[in-house]
Write an enzyme that holds these catalytic residues in place. Structure first.
Site, mmCIF file in Angstrom:
data_model
loop_
_atom_site.group_PDB
_atom_site.id
_atom_site.type_symbol
_atom_site.label_atom_id
_atom_site.label_comp_id
_atom_site.label_asym_id
_atom_site.label_seq_id
_atom_site.Cartn_x
_atom_site.Cartn_y
_atom_site.Cartn_z
ATOM 1 N N ASP A 91 -42.921 2.681 108.926
ATOM 2 C CA ASP A 91 -44.077 3.018 108.057
ATOM 3 C C ASP A 91 -43.970 4.356 107.323
ATOM 4 O O ASP A 91 -43.326 5.398 107.902
ATOM 5 C CB ASP A 91 -45.343 3.217 109.212
ATOM 6 C CG ASP A 91 -46.659 3.214 108.240
ATOM 7 O OD1 ASP A 91 -46.817 3.871 107.332
ATOM 8 O OD2 ASP A 91 -47.488 2.583 108.795
ATOM 9 N N SER A 135 -51.407 1.347 104.361
ATOM 10 C CA SER A 135 -50.787 0.560 105.283
ATOM 11 C C SER A 135 -51.576 -0.746 105.719
ATOM 12 O O SER A 135 -50.957 -1.633 106.441
ATOM 13 C CB SER A 135 -50.557 1.270 106.502
ATOM 14 O OG SER A 135 -49.651 2.132 106.404
ATOM 15 N N HIS A 482 -49.108 8.622 99.543
ATOM 16 C CA HIS A 482 -48.149 7.631 99.685
ATOM 17 C C HIS A 482 -47.349 7.676 98.277
ATOM 18 O O HIS A 482 -48.129 8.218 97.310
ATOM 19 C CB HIS A 482 -48.816 6.272 99.967
ATOM 20 C CG HIS A 482 -49.252 5.966 101.461
ATOM 21 N ND1 HIS A 482 -49.979 4.975 101.910
ATOM 22 C CD2 HIS A 482 -48.873 6.617 102.432
ATOM 23 C CE1 HIS A 482 -50.217 4.798 103.141
ATOM 24 N NE2 HIS A 482 -49.735 6.136 103.447
#
Length: 531
Positions: A91, A135, A482
């Site tokens: 991740d 995610s 992110h």
């Protein structure tokens, strides 16, 4: 006088986009404003190769020939059916994270275990409605083969974030490769270092319009009825895919326990319906050889090798598992230990298995701009992959390693080889005459400590290897975001060559299913490609 003239010419010809002065003696302070931006320097520094052999061309030629041999071997394509498929998901494992982790564990030439896999590709991570993914929508892509909306899991893009009714409409449901595997008779399981109801593992078994709906209480807080849009933990225990999982390991006990109960760590549950879903799981599998374990000792003492266990539930923390750097080794198993136990159980199925493994806390280290945690989690992730590849055959087991998204971390400057990746750049000072970190972030909590002050923080005066040190970031945010760049995909085993090139992230489960002859799409067993 001659030396002075040389220095003047040097300053005029100096190219700030391709600096070289840091290779030589420290220059005198600039007095002209026009040259100030070109005056950054460090004390005299020798940039030596790590070994004398690197001074010789033959060293690099031999290395290149070894790589050539490895590349030429790829011509022997493996087109056998993948009996087993293991997907490893790092991740937030961006490509810069890979590069920095190599230095963290050795030097720039170090290879992580999965970087030796023969086939490598790039995955485009955007989701249906966002440039930079989370995610949840990425889990729908790399597990169910469909791009979805931000924050949703196991649903088409027709379902918006937080739309309870859309979640309840089965026409919007998309199924993961785990279901495809179960339908074909394969055993399935998953292992994660996060809560087992977190976004990535939830992609294996859940359909939800909001990744935060991990327990029924979260749905009620948003004003919806959990009897209409079921929470993620309930889907894991009672859902058609979740209840067939042979192995479930990770954290998140609190999502399964009622608010009036506490777990072994003394932390109260989050369920407002009064249900103890752990007991539900134990009841479901009371007629199976099953075990529920809560710490590393219990896990290692569980006999999984002699075929005496068919179902295993391991919840080792109330929340996410602690970072490996912080974990009590008596309580928290390593990722490799969990994967090994999972494989013990799944390998006994004669028809094969699908195993999903997430190194989930790489992402969390980056969100807090604490790269030492992200790098260490990456090392543990690589160990688990190395173990899995070493105990399986490349003839019948496909292993795919990838990330869901990247991060804003970058590795910059002109440091010498083997310079501490968690330290300051040793080849150049900034224009304010202060050192800067090799690792930095575009945004995140590191702004307040490093930037928002009269002068920048002097990094020589702090312990940058402190696990909690927030590395510099340009834009102030409570948590770093992110990144939207492509992520790497590494593959080894049957049909691994399908994962070469640049492609959409949602292609990944279609390729895995093709190799394993499962799922509703085209497979290697239904086409003439195998011949």
């Amino acid at each position: 006088m001659i030396l002075t003239n040389v220095l003047r010419v040097w300053l005029i010809e100096y190219d700030p986009m391709h600096p070289q002065r840091f290779l030589f003696e420290e220059m005198p302070p600039a007095t002209d404003q026009r040259t100030k931006r070109s005056s950054t320097s460090m004390p005299k520094l020798r940039f030596d190769a790590p070994s004398q052999t690197e001074h010789h061309a033959q060293y690099w030629n031999n290395l290149a020939q070894d790589i050539l041999d490895r590349q030429l071997h790829k011509n022997k394509l493996n087109r056998k059916v993948a009996k087993n498929v293991i997907m490893f998901l790092g991740d937030g494992l961006s490509i810069p994270t890979l590069a920095a982790t190599r230095v963290y564990i050795g030097d720039e030439s170090t290879e992580l275990s999965f970087e030796r896999f023969p086939y490598v590709g790039l995955s485009k991570t955007y989701c249906a409605n966002v440039q930079v993914a989370d995610s949840a929508c990425t889990a729908t892509a790399y597990l169910a083969g469909v791009k979805a909306n931000y924050g949703t899991i196991g649903l088409t893009a027709a379902a918006a974030l937080g739309d309870c009714q859309a979640q309840n409409d089965t026409a919007n449901h998309v199924h993961s490769i785990a279901k495809w595997a179960q339908d074909a008779g394969l055993a399935t399981g998953f292992v994660t270092t996060t809560e087992v109801t977190n976004a990535s593992p939830a992609g294996v078994y859940a359909h939800t319009a909001n990744r935060n709906w991990e327990s029924n209480g979260a749905i009620e807080k948003d004003g919806f009825d959990p009897n209409v849009c079921q929470d993620i933990a309930t889907q894991l225990i009672h859902g058609p895919v979740g209840k067939q999982m042979r192995v479930i390991m990770g954290g998140g006990r609190r999502q399964f326990l009622p608010t009036h109960e506490t777990d072994i760590d003394g932390i109260r549950g989050k369920r407002t319906d009064g249900e103890d879903l752990i007991k539900h799981w134990q009841h479901h599998h009371s007629h199976h050889r099953s075990a529920y374990v809560q710490n590393r000792i219990q896990l290692l003492e569980t006999d999984t090798e002699r075929g005496e266990l068919d179902y295993l539930l391991g919840l080792f923390s109330s929340k996410h598992l602690p970072y490996h750097l912080d974990a009590d080794e008596r309580q928290i198993p390593t990722l490799a230990e969990m994967v090994s136990k999972a494989m013990d159980i799944l390998e006994r199925n004669d028809d094969g298995y699908f195993l999903f493994v997430e190194g989930g806390r790489i992402d969390h280290g980056h969100h807090y701009t604490q790269p030492i945690r992200a790098f260490d989690e990456t090392v543990e992730f690589a160990k688990a992959i190395e173990m899995a590849r070493s105990r399986t055959s490349q003839d019948n087991t496909l292993i795919v390693v990838t990330a869901d998204h990247s991060h804003t971390m970058t590795m910059s400057g002109y440091s010498s080889r083997k310079n501490d990746i968690l330290g300051v750049n040793n080849g150049q000072r900034a224009d304010d005459e202060l050192p800067y970190a090799t690792i930095s972030y575009a945004n995140g909590p590191g702004y307040d400590r490093n930037v928002q002050r009269e002068t920048r923080l002097d990094l020589n005066r702090v312990d940058m290897r402190d696990k909690s040190f927030a590395f510099p970031s340009t834009v102030p945010l409570g948590l770093e975001t992110h990144g939207g760049d492509d992520v790497a995909v590494f593959a080894s085993g049957p049909w691994a060559h399908l994962f070469s090139g640049t492609y959409e992230q949602h292609f990944i489960p279609h390729a895995m299913a093709y190799a394993a002859c499962i799922g509703p799409g085209r497979t290697s067993c239904t086409t003439s490609e195998q011949s």
